[in-house]
Design an enzyme around this catalytic site. Structure first.
Site, PDB file in Angstrom:
ATOM      1  N   GLN A 151       0.816  -1.219   0.000  1.00 35.30           N
ATOM      2  CA  GLN A 151       0.000   0.000   0.000  1.00 35.30           C
ATOM      3  C   GLN A 151       0.846   1.263   0.000  1.00 35.30           C
ATOM      4  O   GLN A 151       0.389   2.320  -0.428  1.00 35.30           O
ATOM      5  CB  GLN A 151      -1.007  -0.024   1.154  1.00 35.30           C
ATOM      6  CG  GLN A 151      -0.384   0.127   2.525  1.00 35.30           C
ATOM      7  CD  GLN A 151      -1.393  -0.052   3.650  1.00 35.30           C
ATOM      8  OE1 GLN A 151      -2.040  -1.089   3.758  1.00 35.30           O
ATOM      9  NE2 GLN A 151      -1.544   0.958   4.487  1.00 35.30           N
ATOM     10  N   CYS A 158      -5.435   0.260   3.107  1.00 39.06           N
ATOM     11  CA  CYS A 158      -5.592  -1.169   3.410  1.00 39.06           C
ATOM     12  C   CYS A 158      -6.993  -1.657   3.083  1.00 39.06           C
ATOM     13  O   CYS A 158      -7.176  -2.745   2.555  1.00 39.06           O
ATOM     14  CB  CYS A 158      -5.265  -1.442   4.878  1.00 39.06           C
ATOM     15  SG  CYS A 158      -6.385  -0.632   6.032  1.00 39.06           S
ATOM     16  N   HIS A 295      -7.347  -1.591  11.067  1.00 39.41           N
ATOM     17  CA  HIS A 295      -6.671  -2.080   9.868  1.00 39.41           C
ATOM     18  C   HIS A 295      -7.543  -3.172   9.265  1.00 39.41           C
ATOM     19  O   HIS A 295      -8.274  -3.840  10.004  1.00 39.41           O
ATOM     20  CB  HIS A 295      -5.301  -2.639  10.272  1.00 39.41           C
ATOM     21  CG  HIS A 295      -4.436  -3.049   9.116  1.00 39.41           C
ATOM     22  ND1 HIS A 295      -4.057  -2.172   8.128  1.00 39.41           N
ATOM     23  CD2 HIS A 295      -3.877  -4.240   8.775  1.00 39.41           C
ATOM     24  CE1 HIS A 295      -3.295  -2.815   7.247  1.00 39.41           C
ATOM     25  NE2 HIS A 295      -3.184  -4.073   7.624  1.00 39.41           N
ATOM     26  N   ASN A 319      -2.087  -9.562   3.787  1.00 37.79           N
ATOM     27  CA  ASN A 319      -1.953  -8.154   4.155  1.00 37.79           C
ATOM     28  C   ASN A 319      -1.553  -7.341   2.912  1.00 37.79           C
ATOM     29  O   ASN A 319      -1.341  -7.913   1.836  1.00 37.79           O
ATOM     30  CB  ASN A 319      -0.903  -8.017   5.270  1.00 37.79           C
ATOM     31  CG  ASN A 319      -1.022  -6.714   6.034  1.00 37.79           C
ATOM     32  OD1 ASN A 319      -1.853  -5.865   5.723  1.00 37.79           O
ATOM     33  ND2 ASN A 319      -0.177  -6.543   7.038  1.00 37.79           N
TER      34      ASN A 319
END
Ligand code: NAG
Ligand code: NAG
Length: 366
Positions: A151, A158, A295, A319
């Site tokens: 990111q 995110c 997150h 992630n």
């Protein structure tokens, strides 16, 4: 013949380089023995991650790096099912990392918290645990999961990457076509969310439904900041991938999330504000971490690890911090851990959601 040999040699060199790179980042006692050995470790880390810092900054960063290296080494001597590592954040303080990479969901642009709203709940009856597969991995053949994305330092996107990963998953499951989708479109065009200031994947699903679809990453690539304008026509008459709805997983029920993940990749909220999570290296993560969701990531499977002295069940979570964090960009987070908080480790059970896509015939297969 000669050419084949040359290629083999090249492959060997590349493999050796990759492996030694990983080994180089494991901290040994002797690396911490002196200022010089620490400096060497920092230089190795610096080259490994191809970071660039100006000289003044580098001296200050070396201080931070030393503290992190000592802390990580000490932690890794302990008896835990996971290890920390000198990942790409090793010369940043926790606060810097959290500000740059976490802190991208549940946050208003003025820094205050949004109220989390729940979407429509999944109404299906809960199956019993026995009815579920013992393990699921949507990355395994043929994969429903695209490569891990990064990111970037100053875009709290995110939520956009978590949303695209889930839509990529259900799109593959329905069409057998695995295509990276545009997180940048969500960042630029989804006015229900906050762009680089943060947002929620489920509002992203809503946007994708209402705007008529989402473009591919190739057509609308990620730039790591807000473009300031949306580059798709409204309404989009030629959308690449569409969805038909989205649902919320019943909160705080392990079996409900297992059931959803057995069907498709699922977005989860987590609390990323802990040293342990930011410095996670490998193994099954058990905390400590809070349950203050800030997150979002995407669960792409679950299983049981036998690498530790006793078996540990885990979620496989994708992630958006690049492949230099965790296990090639993934973290395994403990599932069904004895004494875990009601909301799960890091709050993973509190706010899970997924996109709905009908099969072509217009019937829902899930
Ligand atoms: C998969 O979908 C993308 C985007 O719509 C398209 O460009 C590509 O041709 C498709 N691939 C196959 C094999 O159908
Ligand atoms: C993150 O955690 C630290 C330590 O617990 C705390 O001081 C800080 O306020 C937290 N940051 C945010 C943005 O919640």
């Amino acid at each position: 013949m000669e050419r084949a040999l040359a290629i083999m040699l090249l492959v060997t060199i590349v493999l050796a380089a990759t492996t030694s790179g990983v080994i180089a980042m494991d901290i040994k006692h002797k690396d911490l023995a002196s200022e010089d050995s620490l400096q060497e470790l920092y230089e190795r880390w610096y080259e490994h991650y191809s970071v660039t810092r100006d000289l003044d900054d580098k001296a200050r960063r070396f201080k931070v790096f030393k503290e992190n290296a000592r802390m990580i080494h000490k932690f890794n001597q302990g008896d835990t099912p996971y290890k920390l590592s000198l990942n790409l954040f090793a010369d940043m303080t926790d606060e810097e990392v959290h500000r740059a990479y976490g802190h991208c969901s549940n946050i208003k642009s003025d820094g205050r918290k949004h109220r989390r709203r729940h979407g429509p709940f999944r109404r299906d009856a809960l199956v019993s645990r026995k009815g579920l597969p013992a393990s699921v991995d949507w990355r395994r053949g043929p994969s429903a999961v695209t490569s891990v994305k990064l990111q970037g330092t100053y875009c709290g996107s995110c939520w956009a990457f978590a949303a695209t990963a889930a839509v990529e998953g259900i799109n593959f499951i329905r069409t057998r076509n695995l295509t990276s989708l545009s997180a940048q479109q969500l960042v630029d065009c989804d006015k229900g969310n906050g762009g680089c200031n943060g947002g929620f994947a489920k509002l992203g699903f809503k946007y994708i439904m209402q705007s008529g679809g989402i473009e591919t990453e190739a057509k609308y690539p990620y730039v790591g900041h807000e473009n300031g304008h949306c580059s798709v026509p409204k309404p989009n008459r030629n959308p690449v991938v569409t969805i038909d709805g989205y649902k919320q997983v019943v909160p705080n029920e392990v079996v409900a999330l297992e059931q959803a993940v057995a069907t498709q990749p699922v977005v989860v909220g987590v609390d990323s504000n802990s040293t342990a999570l930011l410095r996670y290296g490998r193994g099954v993560f058990v905390g400590p971490c809070g349950t203050n969701l800030d997150h979002e990531m995407t669960v792409v499977g679950y299983g049981t690890s036998h690498e530790y002295k006793n078996p540990v069940r885990y979620w496989i979570v994708k992630n958006s911090w690049g492949t230099d964090w965790g296990e090639n960009g993934y973290i395994r987070i403990a599932r069904r851990l004895k004494g875990q908080p009601k909301g799960g480790i890091c709050g993973i059970l509190i706010d899970a959601s997924y996109p709905v896509k009908f099969s072509r015939k217009g019937t829902m297969i899930s």
